[in-house]
Design a protein around this motif. Structure first.
Motif, mmCIF file in Angstrom:
data_model
loop_
_atom_site.group_PDB
_atom_site.id
_atom_site.type_symbol
_atom_site.label_atom_id
_atom_site.label_comp_id
_atom_site.label_asym_id
_atom_site.label_seq_id
_atom_site.Cartn_x
_atom_site.Cartn_y
_atom_site.Cartn_z
ATOM 1 N N GLU A 130 4.838 7.120 5.951
ATOM 2 C CA GLU A 130 3.591 7.312 5.215
ATOM 3 C C GLU A 130 3.443 6.315 4.073
ATOM 4 O O GLU A 130 2.333 5.891 3.734
ATOM 5 C CB GLU A 130 3.540 8.738 4.656
ATOM 6 C CG GLU A 130 2.191 9.151 4.088
ATOM 7 C CD GLU A 130 1.094 9.187 5.135
ATOM 8 O OE1 GLU A 130 -0.080 8.925 4.764
ATOM 9 O OE2 GLU A 130 1.402 9.471 6.303
ATOM 10 N N SER A 131 4.548 5.894 3.480
ATOM 11 C CA SER A 131 4.493 4.983 2.336
ATOM 12 C C SER A 131 4.064 3.566 2.727
ATOM 13 O O SER A 131 3.834 2.736 1.852
ATOM 14 C CB SER A 131 5.853 4.925 1.634
ATOM 15 O OG SER A 131 6.872 4.498 2.532
ATOM 16 N N TYR A 132 3.936 3.313 4.035
ATOM 17 C CA TYR A 132 3.485 2.003 4.509
ATOM 18 C C TYR A 132 2.066 2.046 5.069
ATOM 19 O O TYR A 132 1.557 1.024 5.532
ATOM 20 C CB TYR A 132 4.441 1.470 5.586
ATOM 21 C CG TYR A 132 5.764 1.017 5.028
ATOM 22 C CD1 TYR A 132 5.983 -0.309 4.676
ATOM 23 C CD2 TYR A 132 6.800 1.931 4.827
ATOM 24 C CE1 TYR A 132 7.187 -0.725 4.155
ATOM 25 C CE2 TYR A 132 8.018 1.526 4.295
ATOM 26 C CZ TYR A 132 8.204 0.195 3.962
ATOM 27 O OH TYR A 132 9.404 -0.222 3.423
ATOM 28 N N VAL A 133 1.424 3.204 5.012
ATOM 29 C CA VAL A 133 0.072 3.355 5.560
ATOM 30 C C VAL A 133 -0.953 2.949 4.513
ATOM 31 O O VAL A 133 -1.027 3.546 3.429
ATOM 32 C CB VAL A 133 -0.183 4.802 6.013
ATOM 33 C CG1 VAL A 133 -1.629 4.960 6.501
ATOM 34 C CG2 VAL A 133 0.797 5.197 7.113
ATOM 35 N N PHE A 134 -1.763 1.932 4.825
ATOM 36 C CA PHE A 134 -2.770 1.442 3.891
ATOM 37 C C PHE A 134 -4.008 2.331 3.891
ATOM 38 O O PHE A 134 -4.298 3.008 4.886
ATOM 39 C CB PHE A 134 -3.167 0.002 4.254
ATOM 40 C CG PHE A 134 -2.355 -1.037 3.537
ATOM 41 C CD1 PHE A 134 -2.894 -1.764 2.487
ATOM 42 C CD2 PHE A 134 -1.032 -1.267 3.891
ATOM 43 C CE1 PHE A 134 -2.149 -2.703 1.801
ATOM 44 C CE2 PHE A 134 -0.274 -2.195 3.223
ATOM 45 C CZ PHE A 134 -0.837 -2.925 2.172
ATOM 46 N N PRO A 135 -4.752 2.355 2.782
ATOM 47 C CA PRO A 135 -6.014 3.102 2.745
ATOM 48 C C PRO A 135 -6.958 2.627 3.851
ATOM 49 O O PRO A 135 -6.895 1.480 4.289
ATOM 50 C CB PRO A 135 -6.583 2.772 1.354
ATOM 51 C CG PRO A 135 -5.401 2.358 0.543
ATOM 52 C CD PRO A 135 -4.454 1.698 1.499
ATOM 53 N N VAL A 136 -7.854 3.508 4.270
ATOM 54 C CA VAL A 136 -8.737 3.224 5.397
ATOM 55 C C VAL A 136 -9.530 1.947 5.192
ATOM 56 O O VAL A 136 -9.717 1.149 6.115
ATOM 57 C CB VAL A 136 -9.699 4.412 5.633
ATOM 58 C CG1 VAL A 136 -10.722 4.077 6.719
ATOM 59 C CG2 VAL A 136 -8.915 5.653 6.013
ATOM 60 N N ASP A 137 -10.001 1.717 3.958
ATOM 61 C CA ASP A 137 -10.875 0.569 3.721
ATOM 62 C C ASP A 137 -10.140 -0.772 3.677
ATOM 63 O O ASP A 137 -10.768 -1.827 3.622
ATOM 64 C CB ASP A 137 -11.682 0.757 2.433
ATOM 65 C CG ASP A 137 -10.806 0.902 1.206
ATOM 66 O OD1 ASP A 137 -9.570 1.036 1.357
ATOM 67 O OD2 ASP A 137 -11.337 0.873 0.079
ATOM 68 N N SER A 138 -8.812 -0.764 3.693
ATOM 69 C CA SER A 138 -8.079 -2.033 3.623
ATOM 70 C C SER A 138 -7.099 -2.237 4.781
ATOM 71 O O SER A 138 -6.500 -3.308 4.890
ATOM 72 C CB SER A 138 -7.326 -2.149 2.292
ATOM 73 O OG SER A 138 -6.455 -1.055 2.100
ATOM 74 N N ARG A 139 -6.929 -1.248 5.641
ATOM 75 C CA ARG A 139 -6.033 -1.422 6.787
ATOM 76 C C ARG A 139 -6.719 -2.278 7.855
ATOM 77 O O ARG A 139 -7.960 -2.327 7.931
ATOM 78 C CB ARG A 139 -5.609 -0.072 7.363
ATOM 79 C CG ARG A 139 -6.760 0.716 7.963
ATOM 80 C CD ARG A 139 -6.308 2.070 8.499
ATOM 81 N NE ARG A 139 -5.761 2.931 7.471
ATOM 82 C CZ ARG A 139 -5.704 4.276 7.574
ATOM 83 N NH1 ARG A 139 -6.187 4.876 8.654
ATOM 84 N NH2 ARG A 139 -5.182 4.990 6.605
ATOM 85 N N PRO A 140 -5.962 -2.954 8.703
ATOM 86 C CA PRO A 140 -6.576 -3.846 9.692
ATOM 87 C C PRO A 140 -7.360 -3.126 10.775
ATOM 88 O O PRO A 140 -8.354 -3.647 11.291
ATOM 89 C CB PRO A 140 -5.386 -4.609 10.280
ATOM 90 C CG PRO A 140 -4.189 -3.811 9.927
ATOM 91 C CD PRO A 140 -4.502 -3.075 8.672
#
Length: 367
Positions: free
Chosen positions: A17-27
């Motif tokens: 979970e600590s590597y999951v980016f916010p929705v607006d910035s994930r690829p």
């Protein structure tokens, strides 16, 4: 050492979970297209044909894109391959062999770490391990570099010297294209140089993670060497585009300091590094930085009554402090250094006055 991705990522079945980016910035899942118009400059051919044309090619690339790929650049191709191989050998070594270089102290001049310099306080971790060290002047730092693999220091030393020479040639062409005096990008603007290796292991869910988030480079200019694995993307006109790796080519990326010195004529592009689920990816970054006390400002040759300075003068270390405190690594990093609209008229008066002073100085010198 346990934090290093290379220590545990191969056994990860899912993305922590600590590597999951916010929705607006994930690829995300969108297929990002390659851009066929990204400039590729054959430096040897361009200079052999017409130096002026070579300068214009580079200048246009820096104005329109803020970066370009350069081939036939004069850095020995065997050396390029050997350097990529030796840094991959470093990351493939057992943890006990890498332990002497690992450090969580950002002040160390040579260190291996994971994610960013501030791992314990960051909101989300980057999917990368990084090895970086200072390399200019080489004699001051080479004894701090990794001792394993045994040939690391010899190979990286020669690579650093040749890329430094390439950077001087490219900067001189940019300087000439802007109309600046020869040697404008002297030791003060290029006196701090970093060799940095990004290692991106296979990621359990590349749609949710990033190797590097969207950012502009804080330096003057970067020379990026990619391996055969695609992972670099550039943000342009509101869209992401992939940069296709070219064997033995350097991706030349302008940093914020080049944008300031050119008074906005050249741009520093936003870019990021994505991950993939199957293959390791390695990139080598050679960044050219001003010395900490160097004054950064729009080149005076570019300022006149119709071209007001867009940025105030500042020391490079002041910029770096703001860059890290604000944690805005994009265009917003320059916001505090922009000259406000109400001050531009005052600046234009000063420019006109300075022009008169320069004329008087010239008259005095010709007596």
């Amino acid at each position: 050492m346990d934090k290093l991705l290379s220590s545990w990522s191969s056994s990860a079945k899912s993305l922590p979970e600590s590597y999951v980016f916010p929705v607006d910035s994930r690829p995300g899942d969108t297929n990002v297209p390659f851009c066929n118009t990204f400039p590729v400059i054959d430096l040897e051919a361009a200079l052999a044909n017409d130096r002026h044309d070579a300068i214009q090619q580079i200048l246009k690339a820096c104005q329109d894109f803020g970066f370009f790929q350069v081939i036939n650049h004069g850095v020995n191709n065997d050396l390029v391959s050997d350097t990529m191989n030796v840094v991959k050998e470093f990351f493939n070594m057992p943890n006990e062999d890498k332990a002497s270089v690992y450090s969580e102290d950002p002040s160390k001049k040579c260190r291996l770490y994971t994610s960013t310099y501030d791992y314990d306080n960051e909101k989300v971790h980057l999917w990368r391990d990084n090895l970086r060290h200072h390399c200019h002047p080489i004699e001051d730092f080479i004894n701090l570099w990794p001792q394993k693999p045994a040939r690391y220091r010899d190979v990286v030393r020669e690579y650093s010297l040749q890329v430094d020479n390439l950077s001087s040639r490219i900067l001189e062409l940019i300087s000439e294209g802007l109309g600046l005096e020869p040697g404008y990008f002297g030791d003060g603007l290029t006196g701090s140089q970093l060799f940095s290796v990004n290692h991106y292991p296979p990621c359990p869910n590349p749609n949710l993670a990033l190797g590097l988030p969207k950012h502009c480079d804080a330096c003057l200019i970067t020379f990026l060497l990619q391996d055969e694995m695609y992972g670099l993307q550039v943000y342009r006109n509101g869209e992401w585009f992939g940069v296709q790796p070219i064997p033995n080519a350097f991706v030349v990326i302008l940093g914020h300091q080049a944008q300031v010195i050119s008074n906005g004529k050249l741009i520093s592009p936003e870019h990021r590094a994505i991950t993939n689920s199957k293959n390791h990816r390695t990139s080598i970054v050679y960044s050219i930085n001003p010395k900490p006390d160097t004054i950064i400002e729009p080149a005076k040759a570019l300022i006149n009554k119709s071209n007001y300075p867009l940025y105030r003068a500042f020391q490079f270390k002041e910029f770096l402090k703001a860059y890290e405190v604000k944690k805005d690594y994009n265009e917003g990093a320059l916001e505090d250094f922009k000259i406000k609209e109400e001050l531009k008229e005052e600046s234009s008066h000063k420019t006109r006055d300075q022009g008169c002073e320069n004329q008087l100085g010239d008259l005095h010198l010709t007596k």
